[in-house]
Design a protein around this motif. Structure first.
Motif, PDB file in Angstrom:
ATOM      1  N   VAL A 294       0.842  -1.202   0.000  1.00  0.00           N
ATOM      2  CA  VAL A 294       0.000   0.000   0.000  1.00  0.00           C
ATOM      3  C   VAL A 294       0.874   1.247   0.000  1.00  0.00           C
ATOM      4  O   VAL A 294       0.647   2.179  -0.760  1.00  0.00           O
ATOM      5  CB  VAL A 294      -0.946   0.007   1.223  1.00  0.00           C
ATOM      6  N   SER A 295       1.905   1.260   0.851  1.00  0.00           N
ATOM      7  CA  SER A 295       2.824   2.401   0.852  1.00  0.00           C
ATOM      8  C   SER A 295       4.198   1.961   1.331  1.00  0.00           C
ATOM      9  O   SER A 295       4.340   0.982   2.064  1.00  0.00           O
ATOM     10  CB  SER A 295       2.298   3.550   1.728  1.00  0.00           C
ATOM     11  N   LEU A 296       5.194   2.720   0.893  1.00  0.00           N
ATOM     12  CA  LEU A 296       6.588   2.441   1.232  1.00  0.00           C
ATOM     13  C   LEU A 296       7.336   3.755   1.369  1.00  0.00           C
ATOM     14  O   LEU A 296       7.164   4.666   0.561  1.00  0.00           O
ATOM     15  CB  LEU A 296       7.236   1.600   0.118  1.00  0.00           C
ATOM     16  N   ASP A 297       8.154   3.859   2.410  1.00  0.00           N
ATOM     17  CA  ASP A 297       9.040   5.006   2.572  1.00  0.00           C
ATOM     18  C   ASP A 297      10.359   4.506   3.143  1.00  0.00           C
ATOM     19  O   ASP A 297      10.433   4.103   4.301  1.00  0.00           O
ATOM     20  CB  ASP A 297       8.403   6.043   3.508  1.00  0.00           C
ATOM     21  N   LEU A 298      11.386   4.510   2.305  1.00  0.00           N
ATOM     22  CA  LEU A 298      12.730   4.110   2.737  1.00  0.00           C
ATOM     23  C   LEU A 298      13.676   5.285   2.502  1.00  0.00           C
ATOM     24  O   LEU A 298      14.708   5.156   1.854  1.00  0.00           O
ATOM     25  CB  LEU A 298      13.203   2.877   1.959  1.00  0.00           C
ATOM     26  N   TRP A 299      13.287   6.422   3.007  1.00  0.00           N
ATOM     27  CA  TRP A 299      14.028   7.653   2.746  1.00  0.00           C
ATOM     28  C   TRP A 299      15.393   7.625   3.407  1.00  0.00           C
ATOM     29  O   TRP A 299      15.533   7.303   4.584  1.00  0.00           O
ATOM     30  CB  TRP A 299      13.228   8.848   3.247  1.00  0.00           C
ATOM     31  N   THR A 300      16.419   7.972   2.640  1.00  0.00           N
ATOM     32  CA  THR A 300      17.793   8.037   3.136  1.00  0.00           C
ATOM     33  C   THR A 300      18.288   9.473   3.075  1.00  0.00           C
ATOM     34  O   THR A 300      18.188  10.124   2.034  1.00  0.00           O
ATOM     35  CB  THR A 300      18.726   7.145   2.292  1.00  0.00           C
ATOM     36  N   ASP A 301      18.796   9.980   4.181  1.00  0.00           N
ATOM     37  CA  ASP A 301      19.314  11.348   4.222  1.00  0.00           C
ATOM     38  C   ASP A 301      20.661  11.396   3.508  1.00  0.00           C
ATOM     39  O   ASP A 301      21.587  10.660   3.842  1.00  0.00           O
ATOM     40  CB  ASP A 301      19.469  11.792   5.678  1.00  0.00           C
TER      41      ASP A 301
END
Length: 665
Positions: free
Chosen positions: A362-369
């Motif tokens: 449904v949703s994915l967030d694998l944000w990398t700074d």
């Protein structure tokens, strides 16, 4: 008077955070402020400012803060233009008088002004000047501060605030008579004290565009307005679409278009360089319920849900190496159950939401700074990766794979796949997939609302009629925009909105706000009004109805629109006043409900709870008012109404407008 000059890198005191339309502008506050001596030239500037703004010696403290524009503006052209430039803020303060700030560019051009004092609201009950008088005061001041002000700025809009005691003016910046899309000017002035409270320049790029002069804009147009409108009609006209209401309970057919910019030289369509979608942690549904491990064990095996261990395995498969699951919770809305999974890798956090029945993503967030963003992936490669990911982990139901749109920037490549039902697009619904510079899927969002499309409100307009409504609004035209290589001319939206036109033929943005609202309020029978000035005053406040006569009877739904101006509003708004709009909306509103609503809206309902203090002979047959009696008494006490009342009367628009006007005095 104490004097001090300070160099400071941060622009926070002047402009706050800003968003560039090429990329995000990053202001980094790293250097410490240092004191230096005030030069003779600067003292002359101080003297000039004090004369222009009537600043007396009564102000005890004075500071000069210089703010270098050294940070990345998201545009190589603007970075070059801002080199060694500063915004110089001249600040006075006094415990009794308050604070005053005037800012100029280091090139000597006016930038902003603000004044605040503890007693600035003391004159709120004084007699007000008119909007036109206040505008005249503001423009006389601006003409002294900005050479050729009348040629460089054009009034775009205004609003009356604080029950009409304060006026805000908004101006477009003009270059060679053409709007610069990113820049504007604002003024706030008190109508009671006749004093300008604040004014200044605004830009999507922060202060840097203040250093651009007309000489920097050399681009010429080879297309005419007619040429551009033909391209619009051919390439991206308004198309019939489904629009789901904000509360997700209903759907209607509207005409809509995502307006592209057209290069004024060669007619090519230009993509917006912003990502339409940024990763974020999924907001849970308002009615979602988080379940404990004990509850999860009880529900495992029920409703054909996958087990927690299966969801965890799926999350590791999607996220890839290095991520560790830190928590799993089972949430639900009225239709489905979801596994909400939090992850962590090297102090970078992620979130995955899976459908608990089939483990579809449904949703994915694998944000990398990252310190540096440098996306160079080819769009076709990004599209291939996104579609492969969708095939493996997502759900392609109702997705139109031949209508994919792609946006690229330094931060990544966004793939948007729209939702289609009955061969019509569903606005703002579909799947967004973000491919980062490492060719990893760092974000996925699926937006699908469950609604009965067979009950959609119809739209009998033709595409040609819808296009004509949009183009006649004068929101599509020639404008300057700042690109990475400098200013360029484009045809496109002057105001940044995606047009939506429903069966009522009124131009709105996606959120339901009416475009050019005040300009569209016209009453054929205005000259017959008992008090024309009051009606026009409310129009300036953004209170009125479009396409109506003052003599028209008004429904409950119309009354909601009056109270809310140009903005959209759902039916639950009237619940606050004890009225069921779903049942009443198409019926003509009664005087007693107008009175009760205005008393409640203005936070006067508390007075209706008092016992034994009201006179019993204010109105004829007063006791027959029943539960409305105290509301009528409060309304009479505050001057909304006189003693001649008719509680069950169906009210006209004119009568209601006078009541609203009286409630604001």
């Amino acid at each position: 008077m104490k004097k001090k000059i300070i160099y400071a890198l941060s622009l926070a005191l002047l402009v706050g955070p800003v968003m560039a339309s090429v990329e995000k502008a990053n202001y980094n506050s790293t250097d410490e402020a240092v004191s230096v001596d005030i030069t003779k030239k600067e003292m002359e500037k101080v003297k000039d400012i004090k004369e222009k703004f009537n600043i007396t010696e009564a102000y005890e403290d004075f500071n000069l803060i210089k703010n270098p524009l050294n940070s990345d503006k998201g545009s190589a052209y603007l970075n070059k233009k801002s080199k060694n430039k500063t915004i110089d803020s001249y600040q006075w303060s006094d415990e009794k008088l308050g604070n005053l700030q005037v800012a100029y560019t280091s090139d000597g051009d006016f930038y902003s002004y603000s004044k605040w004092s503890k007693d600035q609201d003391a004159d709120k009950n004084s007699e007000k000047i008119s909007k036109d008088q206040a505008q005249n005061i503001a423009e006389k001041k601006l003409a002294k501060l900005i050479p050729d002000f009348d040629k460089k700025y054009k009034l775009k809009d205004f609003s009356l605030l604080d029950d009409g005691k304060e006026l805000s003016l908004f101006y477009d910046r003009l270059i060679h008579g053409i709007p610069l899309a990113s820049d504007s000017l604002y003024v706030n002035i008190s109508l009671t004290s006749k004093e300008i409270r604040e004014m200044g320049l605004n830009s999507d790029f922060g202060p840097v565009t203040s250093f651009l002069s007309d000489k920097d804009f050399t681009d010429k147009s080879k297309l005419s307005q007619e040429d551009a409108e033909k391209i619009f009609a051919e390439k991206f006209p308004l198309r019939l679409s489904y629009k789901i209401s904000n509360d997700g309970k209903s759907v209607e057919k509207v005409y809509h278009s995502e307006i592209f910019d057209i290069d004024a030289k060669d007619g090519k369509l230009v993509k917006n360089n912003n990502l339409r979608f940024m990763p974020y942690e999924m907001d849970k549904a308002a009615d979602a319920e988080g379940l404990t491990d004990v509850e999860i064990k009880k529900i495992d095996g029920l409703k054909d849900l996958k087990k927690k261990s299966q969801a965890k395995k799926r999350a590791y498969e999607i996220a890839g190496d290095g991520y560790q699951v830190t928590s799993i919770s089972l949430n639900s809305d009225k239709d489905n159950y979801y596994y909400n999974i939090n992850l962590e890798k090297d102090k970078n956090y992620g979130n995955i939401t899976l459908n608990a029945e089939n483990l579809n993503l449904v949703s994915l967030d694998l944000w990398t700074d990252r310190k540096v963003y440098n996306n160079k992936i080819k769009e076709e490669d990004a599209k291939k990766l996104a579609l492969g990911f969708l095939e493996k982990y997502g759900d392609k139901t109702e997705l139109k794979l031949d209508k994919i749109s792609i946006d690229s920037s330094k931060m990544g490549t966004s793939i948007y796949i729209p939702r289609y039902v009955n061969n019509l697009p569903v606005l703002k619904e579909g799947v967004n997939i973000l491919v980062d510079q490492d060719k990893k899927i760092s974000s996925y969002e699926r937006t699908f609302t469950k609604v009965d499309f067979s009950k959609a409100n119809e739209n009998t307009l033709t595409q040609e009629e819808a296009n004509k409504i949009f183009l006649s609004s004068k929101n599509f035209g020639l404008k300057y925009m700042i690109t990475d290589k400098g200013p360029k001319l484009f045809y496109g939206n002057i105001k940044d909105f995606a047009p939506v036109i429903g069966q009522d033929k009124i131009l709105r943005d996606y959120n339901g706000e009416i475009i050019n609202f005040k300009e569209q309020i016209t009453y054929p029978d205005l000259n017959k009004a008992r008090n024309k000035e009051d009606i026009l005053y409310l129009k300036d406040m953004g209170i009125g109805l479009i396409g109506r006569n003052l003599s028209d009877k008004i429904t409950y739904q119309d009354f909601v629109k009056l109270l809310n101006g140009p903005n959209g509003m759902n039916s639950s708004y009237m619940d606050n006043f004890g009225l069921n709009l779903e049942k009443l909306k198409d019926k003509n509103i009664l005087e007693k409900d107008v009175v009760k609503t205005l008393v409640t809206k203005n936070n006067l309902e508390k007075f209706t709870k008092a016992k034994g203090i009201f006179k019993e002979d204010i109105f004829k047959n007063q006791k027959s008012l029943g539960d409305y009696e105290s509301y009528y008494i409060i309304a009479r006490g505050f001057g909304y109404i006189d003693v001649d009342i008719d509680p069950n009367k169906e009210m006209t628009l004119e009568e209601i407008l006078y009541l609203i006007y009286n409630s604001m005095k």
